[in-house]
Scaffold this motif. Structure first.
Motif, PDB file in Angstrom:
ATOM      1  N   GLU A  10      55.390  35.037 -14.728  1.00  0.00           N
ATOM      2  CA  GLU A  10      55.652  36.475 -14.749  1.00  0.00           C
ATOM      3  C   GLU A  10      54.412  37.217 -14.285  1.00  0.00           C
ATOM      4  O   GLU A  10      53.321  36.650 -14.234  1.00  0.00           O
ATOM      5  CB  GLU A  10      56.015  36.927 -16.178  1.00  0.00           C
ATOM      6  CG  GLU A  10      57.307  36.326 -16.737  1.00  0.00           C
ATOM      7  CD  GLU A  10      58.574  36.987 -16.193  1.00  0.00           C
ATOM      8  OE1 GLU A  10      58.464  37.973 -15.422  1.00  0.00           O
ATOM      9  OE2 GLU A  10      59.676  36.525 -16.537  1.00  0.00           O
ATOM     10  N   GLY A  11      54.576  38.488 -13.984  1.00  0.00           N
ATOM     11  CA  GLY A  11      53.447  39.323 -13.585  1.00  0.00           C
ATOM     12  C   GLY A  11      53.904  40.374 -12.589  1.00  0.00           C
ATOM     13  O   GLY A  11      55.062  40.390 -12.167  1.00  0.00           O
ATOM     14  N   SER A  15      51.227  39.246  -7.487  1.00  0.00           N
ATOM     15  CA  SER A  15      50.151  38.684  -8.317  1.00  0.00           C
ATOM     16  C   SER A  15      49.928  37.196  -8.075  1.00  0.00           C
ATOM     17  O   SER A  15      48.965  36.627  -8.590  1.00  0.00           O
ATOM     18  CB  SER A  15      50.448  38.933  -9.801  1.00  0.00           C
ATOM     19  OG  SER A  15      51.711  38.412 -10.163  1.00  0.00           O
ATOM     20  N   LYS A  17      52.648  34.754  -8.283  1.00  0.00           N
ATOM     21  CA  LYS A  17      53.597  33.927  -9.035  1.00  0.00           C
ATOM     22  C   LYS A  17      54.216  32.827  -8.181  1.00  0.00           C
ATOM     23  O   LYS A  17      54.292  31.679  -8.606  1.00  0.00           O
ATOM     24  CB  LYS A  17      54.749  34.784  -9.605  1.00  0.00           C
ATOM     25  CG  LYS A  17      54.319  35.832 -10.592  1.00  0.00           C
ATOM     26  CD  LYS A  17      55.481  36.704 -11.007  1.00  0.00           C
ATOM     27  CE  LYS A  17      56.150  37.392  -9.835  1.00  0.00           C
ATOM     28  NZ  LYS A  17      55.294  38.305  -9.060  1.00  0.00           N
ATOM     29  N   ILE A 134      51.739  34.398 -17.537  1.00  0.00           N
ATOM     30  CA  ILE A 134      51.716  35.772 -17.020  1.00  0.00           C
ATOM     31  C   ILE A 134      50.440  35.939 -16.203  1.00  0.00           C
ATOM     32  O   ILE A 134      49.332  35.848 -16.742  1.00  0.00           O
ATOM     33  CB  ILE A 134      51.746  36.796 -18.173  1.00  0.00           C
ATOM     34  CG1 ILE A 134      53.036  36.627 -18.999  1.00  0.00           C
ATOM     35  CG2 ILE A 134      51.641  38.218 -17.619  1.00  0.00           C
ATOM     36  CD1 ILE A 134      53.173  37.602 -20.156  1.00  0.00           C
ATOM     37  N   ASP A 136      47.803  37.960 -14.531  1.00  0.00           N
ATOM     38  CA  ASP A 136      47.287  39.311 -14.734  1.00  0.00           C
ATOM     39  C   ASP A 136      46.250  39.588 -13.648  1.00  0.00           C
ATOM     40  O   ASP A 136      45.306  38.819 -13.495  1.00  0.00           O
ATOM     41  CB  ASP A 136      46.626  39.357 -16.118  1.00  0.00           C
ATOM     42  CG  ASP A 136      46.074  40.724 -16.463  1.00  0.00           C
ATOM     43  OD1 ASP A 136      46.884  41.652 -16.641  1.00  0.00           O
ATOM     44  OD2 ASP A 136      44.837  40.869 -16.529  1.00  0.00           O
ATOM     45  N   GLN A 168      51.394  46.373 -15.304  1.00  0.00           N
ATOM     46  CA  GLN A 168      50.312  45.524 -15.817  1.00  0.00           C
ATOM     47  C   GLN A 168      50.173  45.721 -17.329  1.00  0.00           C
ATOM     48  O   GLN A 168      50.101  44.744 -18.085  1.00  0.00           O
ATOM     49  CB  GLN A 168      48.993  45.856 -15.117  1.00  0.00           C
ATOM     50  CG  GLN A 168      47.853  44.971 -15.625  1.00  0.00           C
ATOM     51  CD  GLN A 168      46.509  45.333 -15.018  1.00  0.00           C
ATOM     52  OE1 GLN A 168      46.184  46.509 -14.839  1.00  0.00           O
ATOM     53  NE2 GLN A 168      45.725  44.323 -14.699  1.00  0.00           N
ATOM     54  N   PHE A 171      53.102  44.018 -19.114  1.00  0.00           N
ATOM     55  CA  PHE A 171      52.996  42.550 -19.234  1.00  0.00           C
ATOM     56  C   PHE A 171      51.923  42.150 -20.252  1.00  0.00           C
ATOM     57  O   PHE A 171      52.088  41.165 -20.977  1.00  0.00           O
ATOM     58  CB  PHE A 171      52.724  41.910 -17.868  1.00  0.00           C
ATOM     59  CG  PHE A 171      53.977  41.705 -17.059  1.00  0.00           C
ATOM     60  CD1 PHE A 171      54.973  40.826 -17.485  1.00  0.00           C
ATOM     61  CD2 PHE A 171      54.186  42.398 -15.873  1.00  0.00           C
ATOM     62  CE1 PHE A 171      56.141  40.638 -16.749  1.00  0.00           C
ATOM     63  CE2 PHE A 171      55.355  42.224 -15.128  1.00  0.00           C
ATOM     64  CZ  PHE A 171      56.329  41.335 -15.570  1.00  0.00           C
ATOM     65  N   ARG A 172      50.828  42.933 -20.330  1.00  0.00           N
ATOM     66  CA  ARG A 172      49.805  42.621 -21.337  1.00  0.00           C
ATOM     67  C   ARG A 172      50.375  42.821 -22.742  1.00  0.00           C
ATOM     68  O   ARG A 172      50.113  42.026 -23.646  1.00  0.00           O
ATOM     69  CB  ARG A 172      48.576  43.514 -21.130  1.00  0.00           C
ATOM     70  CG  ARG A 172      47.786  43.092 -19.914  1.00  0.00           C
ATOM     71  CD  ARG A 172      46.603  44.021 -19.676  1.00  0.00           C
ATOM     72  NE  ARG A 172      45.741  43.510 -18.623  1.00  0.00           N
ATOM     73  CZ  ARG A 172      44.674  44.138 -18.165  1.00  0.00           C
ATOM     74  NH1 ARG A 172      44.323  45.313 -18.671  1.00  0.00           N
ATOM     75  NH2 ARG A 172      43.940  43.601 -17.207  1.00  0.00           N
ATOM     76  N   LEU A 184      48.208  34.530 -20.832  1.00  0.00           N
ATOM     77  CA  LEU A 184      47.754  35.495 -19.826  1.00  0.00           C
ATOM     78  C   LEU A 184      46.704  34.804 -18.958  1.00  0.00           C
ATOM     79  O   LEU A 184      45.703  34.307 -19.463  1.00  0.00           O
ATOM     80  CB  LEU A 184      47.153  36.694 -20.552  1.00  0.00           C
ATOM     81  CG  LEU A 184      47.173  38.059 -19.884  1.00  0.00           C
ATOM     82  CD1 LEU A 184      48.589  38.506 -19.562  1.00  0.00           C
ATOM     83  CD2 LEU A 184      46.501  39.093 -20.792  1.00  0.00           C
TER      84      LEU A 184
END
Ligand code: ADP
Ligand code: TYD
Length: 207
Positions: A10-11, A15, A17, A134, A136, A168, A171-172, A184
């Motif tokens: 994910e992200g 990013s 992925k 994820i 980041d 962002q 997702f965090r 992460l």
């Protein structure tokens, strides 16, 4: 669900992925595992058709509510035809995006619809990955990478840089909500370095 291993990436858009999904699939195949590499929206014939409706065209083509329904329709087909059969025969499934994308994009950033997203997920999907990576990274750099691909699938990139910043944060927040499942990973590095952080976590999940 019967037991292979279900891993997701994910992200934010751009990013890395897809790149990391491929690198992880190659590494696990080299280690002798059967790997099914798949993606959302898409991953089955019907879901790939729904994908076109979602990633092409104007940003305001669909309301967030309609998007939730379309992403879930695609996900259900993906689950029935690709993910479940692969897990049932013991394969490792690596999916480039899954339900966390709906939680963040439609549940928190496009709109404040997390309750609707969760209710529909419980009713129609009801499956979580075993482990989620994820990625980041800096939204500005990711957006440049994403748009440079010229894929013609830029409906979400076209929401702009502020949208990517809010994703962002989303997702965090999600990583903090599911600390046992989500890792992460710092994506602001060369692909091999990012992959070197992910592989040990995937092998741990397999052990
Ligand atoms: P996503 O699937 O998250 O949209 P991609 O893996 O398709 O991201 O990567 C977007 C673009 O950035 C691609 O052109 C890819 O080659 C490039 N890229 C991926 N990872 C990195 C990285 N770690 N550093 C620099 N460029 C990268
Ligand atoms: P993807 O092809 O992964 O885009 P990218 O390579 O740019 O990261 O996904 C298409 C777009 O769909 C992406 O912008 C994120 C969005 N999306 C949602 O909004 N909700 C969802 O549930 C999913 C799976 C994707």
């Amino acid at each position: 669900m019967a037991r292979g291993l279900f891993l997701t990436f994910e992200g934010i858009d751009g990013s890395g992925k897809s790149t990391q999904s491929r690198l992880l699939a190659d590494a696990l195949r080299d280690a002798g595992h059967e790997v099914v590499l798949t993606r959302e929206p898409g991953g089955s014939k019907g879901a790939e058709e729904i994908r076109k409706l979602l990633v092409e065209g104007d940003t305001n083509r669909w309301s967030p509510e309609t998007e939730i329904l379309l992403f879930n329709a695609a996900r259900r087909d993906h689950l029935e035809r690709t993910i479940r059969p692969a897990l049932d025969r013991g394969a490792v499934v690596i999916s480039d995006r899954f339900a966390d994308s709906t939680r963040v994009y439609q549940g928190a950033v496009r709109a404040d619809l997390r309750q609707t997203v969760d209710a529909l997920h419980d009713l129609i999907i009801g499956v979580e990955p075993d482990r989620t990576f994820i990625i980041d990274m800096d939204p500005e750099a990711a957006l440049k990478r994403g748009l440079a691909r010229n894929s013609g699938e830029d409906r979400f990139e076209d929401f702009g840089l502020d949208f990517q910043h809010r994703l962002q944060t989303g997702f965090r927040t999600l990583a903090a909500e599911y600390p046992d499942r989500c890792a992460l990973i710092d994506g602001n590095r060369p692909p091999e370095q990012v992959a070197a952080d992910i592989l040990p976590l995937a092998l741990q999940a397999l052990a």
